[in-house]
Design a protein around this motif. Structure first.
Motif, PDB file in Angstrom:
ATOM      1  N   SER A  27      24.053  -5.686  -9.291  1.00 63.84           N
ATOM      2  CA  SER A  27      22.860  -6.330  -9.228  1.00 63.84           C
ATOM      3  C   SER A  27      22.317  -6.452 -10.167  1.00 63.84           C
ATOM      4  CB  SER A  27      22.079  -5.005  -8.371  1.00 63.84           C
ATOM      5  OG  SER A  27      20.937  -5.301  -8.162  1.00 63.84           O
ATOM      6  N   LEU A  28      21.502  -7.280  -9.853  1.00 65.22           N
ATOM      7  CA  LEU A  28      20.718  -8.339 -11.914  1.00 65.22           C
ATOM      8  C   LEU A  28      19.578  -8.616 -11.399  1.00 65.22           C
ATOM      9  CD1 LEU A  28      23.387 -10.079 -13.377  1.00 65.22           C
ATOM     10  CD2 LEU A  28      22.820  -7.827 -13.802  1.00 65.22           C
ATOM     11  N   ARG A  29      19.159  -7.987 -12.132  1.00 65.84           N
ATOM     12  CA  ARG A  29      17.158  -9.190 -12.318  1.00 65.84           C
ATOM     13  C   ARG A  29      17.229  -9.911 -13.416  1.00 65.84           C
ATOM     14  NH1 ARG A  29      12.502  -9.074  -9.867  1.00 65.84           N
ATOM     15  NH2 ARG A  29      11.236  -9.926 -10.575  1.00 65.84           N
ATOM     16  N   ILE A  30      17.133 -11.493 -13.443  1.00 68.78           N
ATOM     17  CA  ILE A  30      17.171 -12.036 -13.828  1.00 68.78           C
ATOM     18  C   ILE A  30      15.938 -12.989 -14.543  1.00 68.78           C
ATOM     19  CG2 ILE A  30      18.388 -14.009 -15.612  1.00 68.78           C
ATOM     20  CD1 ILE A  30      20.107 -12.700 -11.975  1.00 68.78           C
ATOM     21  N   THR A  31      15.390 -12.320 -15.618  1.00 75.00           N
ATOM     22  CA  THR A  31      14.025 -12.993 -16.323  1.00 75.00           C
ATOM     23  C   THR A  31      14.304 -14.309 -16.996  1.00 75.00           C
ATOM     24  OG1 THR A  31      12.820 -11.033 -15.889  1.00 75.00           O
ATOM     25  CG2 THR A  31      11.709 -12.453 -16.972  1.00 75.00           C
ATOM     26  N   TYR A  32      13.929 -15.358 -17.109  1.00 77.41           N
ATOM     27  CA  TYR A  32      14.157 -16.149 -17.950  1.00 77.41           C
ATOM     28  C   TYR A  32      12.489 -17.315 -17.946  1.00 77.41           C
ATOM     29  CZ  TYR A  32      15.007 -21.057 -18.701  1.00 77.41           C
ATOM     30  OH  TYR A  32      15.214 -22.586 -19.274  1.00 77.41           O
ATOM     31  N   THR A  46      16.929 -12.775  -8.621  1.00 74.83           N
ATOM     32  CA  THR A  46      17.720 -11.157  -8.417  1.00 74.83           C
ATOM     33  C   THR A  46      18.387 -11.586  -7.524  1.00 74.83           C
ATOM     34  OG1 THR A  46      16.195 -11.130  -6.126  1.00 74.83           O
ATOM     35  CG2 THR A  46      15.470  -9.890  -7.936  1.00 74.83           C
ATOM     36  N   LEU A  47      19.983 -11.010  -8.103  1.00 70.13           N
ATOM     37  CA  LEU A  47      21.609 -11.227  -7.532  1.00 70.13           C
ATOM     38  C   LEU A  47      22.007 -10.188  -7.284  1.00 70.13           C
ATOM     39  CD1 LEU A  47      23.904 -13.298  -7.210  1.00 70.13           C
ATOM     40  CD2 LEU A  47      24.372 -12.467  -9.660  1.00 70.13           C
ATOM     41  N   HIS A  48      22.385  -9.629  -6.142  1.00 74.13           N
ATOM     42  CA  HIS A  48      22.922  -8.952  -5.829  1.00 74.13           C
ATOM     43  C   HIS A  48      24.334  -9.412  -5.249  1.00 74.13           C
ATOM     44  CE1 HIS A  48      19.334  -6.539  -5.425  1.00 74.13           C
ATOM     45  NE2 HIS A  48      18.521  -7.854  -4.272  1.00 74.13           N
ATOM     46  N   CYS A  49      25.331  -8.662  -5.000  1.00 71.35           N
ATOM     47  CA  CYS A  49      26.601  -8.812  -5.058  1.00 71.35           C
ATOM     48  C   CYS A  49      27.678  -7.198  -4.100  1.00 71.35           C
ATOM     49  CB  CYS A  49      27.833  -9.073  -5.956  1.00 71.35           C
ATOM     50  SG  CYS A  49      27.358 -10.405  -7.433  1.00 71.35           S
ATOM     51  N   ASN A  50      28.255  -8.307  -2.483  1.00 75.17           N
ATOM     52  CA  ASN A  50      28.798  -7.562  -1.715  1.00 75.17           C
ATOM     53  C   ASN A  50      27.821  -6.965  -1.173  1.00 75.17           C
ATOM     54  OD1 ASN A  50      30.864  -5.917  -0.424  1.00 75.17           O
ATOM     55  ND2 ASN A  50      31.762  -4.192  -2.332  1.00 75.17           N
ATOM     56  N   PRO A  51      27.019  -6.693  -0.174  1.00 73.21           N
ATOM     57  CA  PRO A  51      26.796  -8.288   0.305  1.00 73.21           C
ATOM     58  C   PRO A  51      26.196  -8.939  -0.575  1.00 73.21           C
ATOM     59  CG  PRO A  51      25.298  -7.403   1.759  1.00 73.21           C
ATOM     60  CD  PRO A  51      26.360  -5.802   0.344  1.00 73.21           C
ATOM     61  N   GLY A  89      17.348 -24.234 -29.051  1.00 78.67           N
ATOM     62  CA  GLY A  89      16.008 -24.607 -27.980  1.00 78.67           C
ATOM     63  C   GLY A  89      15.474 -23.447 -27.738  1.00 78.67           C
ATOM     64  N   PRO A  90      14.099 -23.676 -26.832  1.00 80.92           N
ATOM     65  CA  PRO A  90      12.858 -22.126 -27.026  1.00 80.92           C
ATOM     66  C   PRO A  90      13.798 -21.308 -25.709  1.00 80.92           C
ATOM     67  CG  PRO A  90      12.150 -24.481 -26.328  1.00 80.92           C
ATOM     68  CD  PRO A  90      13.843 -24.322 -27.069  1.00 80.92           C
ATOM     69  N   GLN A  91      14.863 -21.208 -24.656  1.00 77.56           N
ATOM     70  CA  GLN A  91      14.669 -20.643 -23.859  1.00 77.56           C
ATOM     71  C   GLN A  91      14.793 -19.389 -24.406  1.00 77.56           C
ATOM     72  OE1 GLN A  91      16.195 -23.700 -24.451  1.00 77.56           O
ATOM     73  NE2 GLN A  91      15.380 -25.117 -23.614  1.00 77.56           N
ATOM     74  N   GLN A  92      14.495 -18.454 -23.418  1.00 75.96           N
ATOM     75  CA  GLN A  92      15.304 -17.240 -23.707  1.00 75.96           C
ATOM     76  C   GLN A  92      15.762 -16.317 -22.052  1.00 75.96           C
ATOM     77  OE1 GLN A  92      12.386 -15.072 -25.234  1.00 75.96           O
ATOM     78  NE2 GLN A  92      12.347 -15.556 -27.581  1.00 75.96           N
ATOM     79  N   ALA A  93      16.334 -15.490 -22.563  1.00 79.61           N
ATOM     80  CA  ALA A  93      16.393 -14.716 -20.961  1.00 79.61           C
ATOM     81  C   ALA A  93      16.756 -13.228 -20.870  1.00 79.61           C
ATOM     82  CB  ALA A  93      17.724 -15.202 -20.542  1.00 79.61           C
ATOM     83  N   ARG A  94      16.048 -12.211 -20.441  1.00 77.37           N
ATOM     84  CA  ARG A  94      16.256 -10.974 -20.133  1.00 77.37           C
ATOM     85  C   ARG A  94      17.895 -11.256 -18.662  1.00 77.37           C
ATOM     86  NH1 ARG A  94      11.582  -8.378 -21.099  1.00 77.37           N
ATOM     87  NH2 ARG A  94      11.324  -9.261 -18.616  1.00 77.37           N
ATOM     88  N   VAL A 127      21.796 -17.887 -15.741  1.00 74.44           N
ATOM     89  CA  VAL A 127      20.770 -19.054 -16.340  1.00 74.44           C
ATOM     90  C   VAL A 127      21.120 -20.532 -16.613  1.00 74.44           C
ATOM     91  CG1 VAL A 127      20.051 -16.507 -17.357  1.00 74.44           C
ATOM     92  CG2 VAL A 127      21.140 -18.920 -18.954  1.00 74.44           C
ATOM     93  N   PRO A 128      19.503 -21.189 -16.412  1.00 76.33           N
ATOM     94  CA  PRO A 128      19.592 -22.613 -16.596  1.00 76.33           C
ATOM     95  C   PRO A 128      20.735 -23.002 -18.388  1.00 76.33           C
ATOM     96  CG  PRO A 128      17.570 -22.024 -15.777  1.00 76.33           C
ATOM     97  CD  PRO A 128      17.935 -20.643 -16.147  1.00 76.33           C
TER      98      PRO A 128
END
Length: 134
Positions: A27-32, A46-51, A89-94, A127-128
């Motif tokens: 289970s993840l929370r991705i901030t971009y 957000t991302l959840h696996c199984n399901p 590039g200026p992109q960041q993610a957490r 992420v993009p």
């Protein structure tokens, strides 16, 4: 003394990885941020696996990649790594959460060759792609 500390740290890591079974949750929370100069302009998924689910586009592909690659996909750049001074590039993610039951907390950018390679391990499925904008 130092060897004992290192041995304890290695034992703790091995114990933690042994306690996280492959069937444990992902289970993840991705901030971009498209432009790190504008920290208020962010997108989160957000991302959840199984399901499989969450707000991330293409969660099935992301779950397949995460289950195959595990937490090593988010490994930081080694402390004394020699990195090319290429601006990506200026992109960041957490990314924060768990992958197969193991905690993940990663901050990603495109500030040099090592960080670009790290970004590409999880792009474009988490992420993009990113890149320099004009």
């Amino acid at each position: 003394m130092r060897a004992a500390i290192v041995a304890l740290a290695v034992a703790a890591i091995v114990a933690a990885s042994a306690s996280a079974s492959p069937s444990s949750g992902t289970s993840l929370r991705i901030t971009y941020w498209q432009d790190s100069a504008n920290p208020l302009a962010r997108v989160s998924w957000t991302l959840h696996c199984n399901p499989t689910g969450g707000s991330l586009p293409g969660p099935g592909r992301a779950c397949t990649r995460l289950l195959a690659g595990g937490v090593k996909l988010f490994a930081p750049v080694p402390l004394h790594a020699l990195c090319t001074e290429i601006y990506g590039g200026p992109q960041q993610a957490r990314v924060v959460g768990t992958v197969k039951g193991r905690h993940v907390r990663a901050a990603l950018s495109r500030t040099n060759g090592c960080e670009i390679t790290r970004w590409q391990r999880i792009s474009p499925w988490l992420v993009p792609r990113g890149g320099v904008t004009r």
